[in-house]
Design an enzyme around this catalytic site. Structure first.
Site, PDB file in Angstrom:
ATOM      1  N   HIS A   8     -89.050  42.995  23.656  1.00  5.31           N
ATOM      2  CA  HIS A   8     -89.586  44.331  23.921  1.00  5.31           C
ATOM      3  C   HIS A   8     -91.054  44.352  23.550  1.00  5.31           C
ATOM      4  O   HIS A   8     -91.429  43.918  22.456  1.00  5.31           O
ATOM      5  CB  HIS A   8     -88.817  45.361  23.082  1.00  5.31           C
ATOM      6  CG  HIS A   8     -89.407  46.736  23.136  1.00  5.31           C
ATOM      7  ND1 HIS A   8     -89.665  47.394  24.321  1.00  5.31           N
ATOM      8  CD2 HIS A   8     -89.790  47.602  22.152  1.00  5.31           C
ATOM      9  CE1 HIS A   8     -90.170  48.591  24.065  1.00  5.31           C
ATOM     10  NE2 HIS A   8     -90.262  48.736  22.763  1.00  5.31           N
ATOM     11  N   HIS A  23     -95.035  46.653  24.272  1.00  2.57           N
ATOM     12  CA  HIS A  23     -95.743  47.780  24.883  1.00  2.57           C
ATOM     13  C   HIS A  23     -96.950  47.212  25.630  1.00  2.57           C
ATOM     14  O   HIS A  23     -98.051  47.738  25.527  1.00  2.57           O
ATOM     15  CB  HIS A  23     -96.184  48.781  23.809  1.00  2.57           C
ATOM     16  CG  HIS A  23     -95.064  49.584  23.230  1.00  2.57           C
ATOM     17  ND1 HIS A  23     -95.231  50.823  22.679  1.00  2.57           N
ATOM     18  CD2 HIS A  23     -93.728  49.316  23.136  1.00  2.57           C
ATOM     19  CE1 HIS A  23     -94.060  51.297  22.245  1.00  2.57           C
ATOM     20  NE2 HIS A  23     -93.136  50.384  22.502  1.00  2.57           N
ATOM     21  N   ASP A  83     -91.194  34.933  42.458  1.00  3.02           N
ATOM     22  CA  ASP A  83     -90.842  33.718  41.718  1.00  3.02           C
ATOM     23  C   ASP A  83     -89.982  34.036  40.488  1.00  3.02           C
ATOM     24  O   ASP A  83     -89.255  33.169  40.006  1.00  3.02           O
ATOM     25  CB  ASP A  83     -92.118  32.998  41.245  1.00  3.02           C
ATOM     26  CG  ASP A  83     -92.755  32.148  42.338  1.00  3.02           C
ATOM     27  OD1 ASP A  83     -92.061  31.773  43.291  1.00  3.02           O
ATOM     28  OD2 ASP A  83     -93.967  31.866  42.232  1.00  3.02           O
ATOM     29  N   HIS A 113     -91.668  55.045  28.094  1.00  2.00           N
ATOM     30  CA  HIS A 113     -91.671  54.188  26.914  1.00  2.00           C
ATOM     31  C   HIS A 113     -92.369  52.851  27.231  1.00  2.00           C
ATOM     32  O   HIS A 113     -93.593  52.789  27.174  1.00  2.00           O
ATOM     33  CB  HIS A 113     -90.220  54.011  26.445  1.00  2.00           C
ATOM     34  CG  HIS A 113     -90.063  53.285  25.155  1.00  2.00           C
ATOM     35  ND1 HIS A 113     -88.931  53.396  24.389  1.00  2.00           N
ATOM     36  CD2 HIS A 113     -90.865  52.417  24.509  1.00  2.00           C
ATOM     37  CE1 HIS A 113     -89.067  52.627  23.304  1.00  2.00           C
ATOM     38  NE2 HIS A 113     -90.235  52.043  23.359  1.00  2.00           N
ATOM     39  N   TYR A 134     -88.377  23.726  42.079  1.00  2.00           N
ATOM     40  CA  TYR A 134     -89.612  23.777  41.301  1.00  2.00           C
ATOM     41  C   TYR A 134     -89.470  22.995  39.995  1.00  2.00           C
ATOM     42  O   TYR A 134     -88.406  22.957  39.402  1.00  2.00           O
ATOM     43  CB  TYR A 134     -89.972  25.234  40.999  1.00  2.00           C
ATOM     44  CG  TYR A 134     -91.308  25.405  40.340  1.00  2.00           C
ATOM     45  CD1 TYR A 134     -92.468  25.521  41.100  1.00  2.00           C
ATOM     46  CD2 TYR A 134     -91.415  25.453  38.960  1.00  2.00           C
ATOM     47  CE1 TYR A 134     -93.706  25.683  40.494  1.00  2.00           C
ATOM     48  CE2 TYR A 134     -92.645  25.608  38.353  1.00  2.00           C
ATOM     49  CZ  TYR A 134     -93.791  25.725  39.115  1.00  2.00           C
ATOM     50  OH  TYR A 134     -95.009  25.874  38.500  1.00  2.00           O
TER      51      TYR A 134
END
Lengths: 231, 231, 231, 231
Positions: free
Chosen positions: C95, C97, C120, C171, C229
């Site tokens: 998480h 910001h 991708d 958020h 890839y």
């Protein structure tokens, strides 16, 4: 070697532009003038900044004739020398393609005086020249670039010591100052001011410029006989 | 080991992209061609830049057949080899997902020639390809990407040496040059030019491109028989 | 000490977020899960990244009950544990910001799949949750945040392994992956993709998303049984 | 030497502003107050940050009379002292011209509470003062700047401890906190929040602010008697 101290100051101004992120590769150039001797010291053309040395600086007279130096001078030399001949109080000139100031130049827009950061350094909007004619571009182009700057200040009644920068339409900014340190400093602040002006019009398309009172208060706090800023 | 010097140049070009902030993780790739031997040197796929070595570069022929190398070549190899087969004067190709050039590609818009920074390197707008058809994407996709670039230049009558870059619609930019150093340099300047074009249209949606006269003046100052820039 | 290796991986993922400029001060957090033992390792709350050590990581069960650790866990713990209980193939959650992804979350907008960089990594737009109700915010808020993410994926028929990130409305983003390294990598790419999506809509308000064909081609080049890839 | 510890804290706060990219050259200033002694410690005017020392800080009383120090205090001193006299719980004040917060100030716009990052630090929009009158600017300008801030908070019924920053119209932000560390921290977060607010309105001109419930939840998670964040 002529003008040892001025060479060092001009080199230092060039490196300040790199340090502050105003130039990419060999873009940009700074010069300084010795008024007594009528000589200009300028960065050589296309030399990497990280190998630049004071002795590589090129010395010319006020009409761009090379007096000392093994290297070719910056391709913008004729703009620098014209500014020295016309703006008699300036001691140094800096040219960059810094991102935000150049973007205003490309849009053909002046940088409005939106806040006190601007007013601390530039006593009014930073003007933009007219678009150069095809004749001017096809002729003595670099000289004509300088003429366009001078014409913009003359016709607008702008004091080049009070507004030490100009945007060349479709090109990029020139800044100047009493010496090489000041000219580079003004170029750096010009870019900061351009960034914030860009953000300001993005937030509010018709944002107001600061009042004449605020312009006076901030500009004269840092400039002139009654300046109080600093030690 | 084949092509020692070219491997080093290609590695250096790859690292220049990292140094200039054009690539994230293992995104991006650079290659170079040896025209005499008909061999291509290209970055391996998905290897971290900070452990890349010249001997890890992959050597292929002009149709992408591996000639030397333990690693798989970049997944964009077929675009590189096609460009080498079609644009006969180029010596190196660089592909990045650099932020601003990629954003123009994602918007399906060319990068207009808004100023002299652009004109110094790109003799006209940097074009964008058509959108690839589902058939092309489902077929030899990487090859088709190269075809779309070549078609865009052919149909537009654009000289790939005068405009050494193209945006692939919905994807990202490819740039090229006479050698690996030039190709990386062009990719870096392309991103700088894209940043300023983005700022310019933000400031003025209908901003004018530079005149043909200014494009000529700046481009030919740095390119061709009469170039005067640098030492 | 429980889960030595997982602690190190989680710490490394946290530091990767700092290194890539995704977190300011102590913002952001990463966790990892050991599915066999049913244990979660998560960053402690409000501890400076530059003094973080593996042994400071907090170990909880899948309902957030602390099993080992002297520190309080990240205040977002209940979102992490809910995601582990509902998305059974994920091994880590991150998480942040980060600036651009958070700005999309604040605008309540998903991040469209504008290009191949997006394709991708994310097999379709990165969705945004509904706005949480006052009841949810006033109740088990952190748990409700996780529920909103899960609900968004369930109702949209989105596979969390194919689109390993979600924006929480008003958020910021959560990202995840098979392990801590992947989750951090996805969070970093999410921010890059958000930056370019922001630029794309600035250039062209109604820009098109990539075709299903291009989304398929790029996504499956890097994911699934037929991935080509890398090495 | 008076107030040794406070000098060090104030110096550290000044340097934090540099480290976080909030100041250019000698722009910006931080101060702290010793409430028991009624003394203020503030950065000297126009001294380079990289040579600043604790003993160069200037000590004044709460009306700006110099008590100790060889240097002239920051030119913004009278705003700082007024804030100390009017906002009795604050222990430090920070002033910067950070890019995005200043751009909101130049546009004359408050920074809306668009997300939880904002709500974690500012319990509502960060307000902007009225435009100063010519009389105020021509009179005790720096003092009047402080008055405008105080008036904005009083008339808006805003608690300066709950919203520890204000934008001065046409100028730039001031931030404050319980001590020098907090004030600098708030100035840094203010800039981050301003960046994201700028991006948010660019993405969606009429974006919604967070609900009162979310503002409450996040703000009181980090502040007040029931705070749960950190160790």
């Amino acid at each position: 070697m002529l003008l040892k101290k001025l060479r060092e100051e001009v080199l230092e101004a060039n490196l300040e532009l790199v340090k502050r992120g105003l130039v990419l590769y060999t873009f940009g150039n700074a010069s300084g003038v010795d008024r007594e001797q009528g000589l200009v010291v300028i960065k050589p053309s296309g030399v990497d900044y990280d190998v630049l040395k004071p002795e590589q600086m090129v010395v010319t007279d006020l009409h761009g004739k090379i007096v000392e130096g093994e290297f070719k001078p910056s391709s913008d030399l004729d703009t620098h020398t014209l500014l020295y001949r016309e703006f008699l109080d300036i001691g140094a000139v800096v040219h960059t393609h810094s991102e935000f100031a150049t973007s205003f130049a490309q849009a053909g827009l002046p940088i409005p005086a939106f806040g006190t950061t601007h007013a601390d350094y530039f006593y009014g909007p930073v003007p933009v020249t007219k678009v150069l004619t095809d004749e001017a571009i096809g002729g003595r182009y670099v000289h004509e670039t300088g003429l366009a700057i001078v014409e913009r200040f003359r016709q607008g009644g702008i004091d080049p010591m009070a507004v030490p920068a100009c945007l060349v339409n479709g090109h990029a900014p020139f800044a100047w100052g009493r010496n090489a340190h000041d000219a580079a400093h003004n170029a750096v602040v010009l870019e900061a001011v351009a960034r914030m002006a860009y953000r300001t019009v993005s937030l509010k398309a018709n944002a107001d410029e600061v009042s004449q009172a605020l312009l006076d208060r901030h500009y004269f706090r840092k400039h002139g006989a009654k300046a109080t800023y600093g030690q």
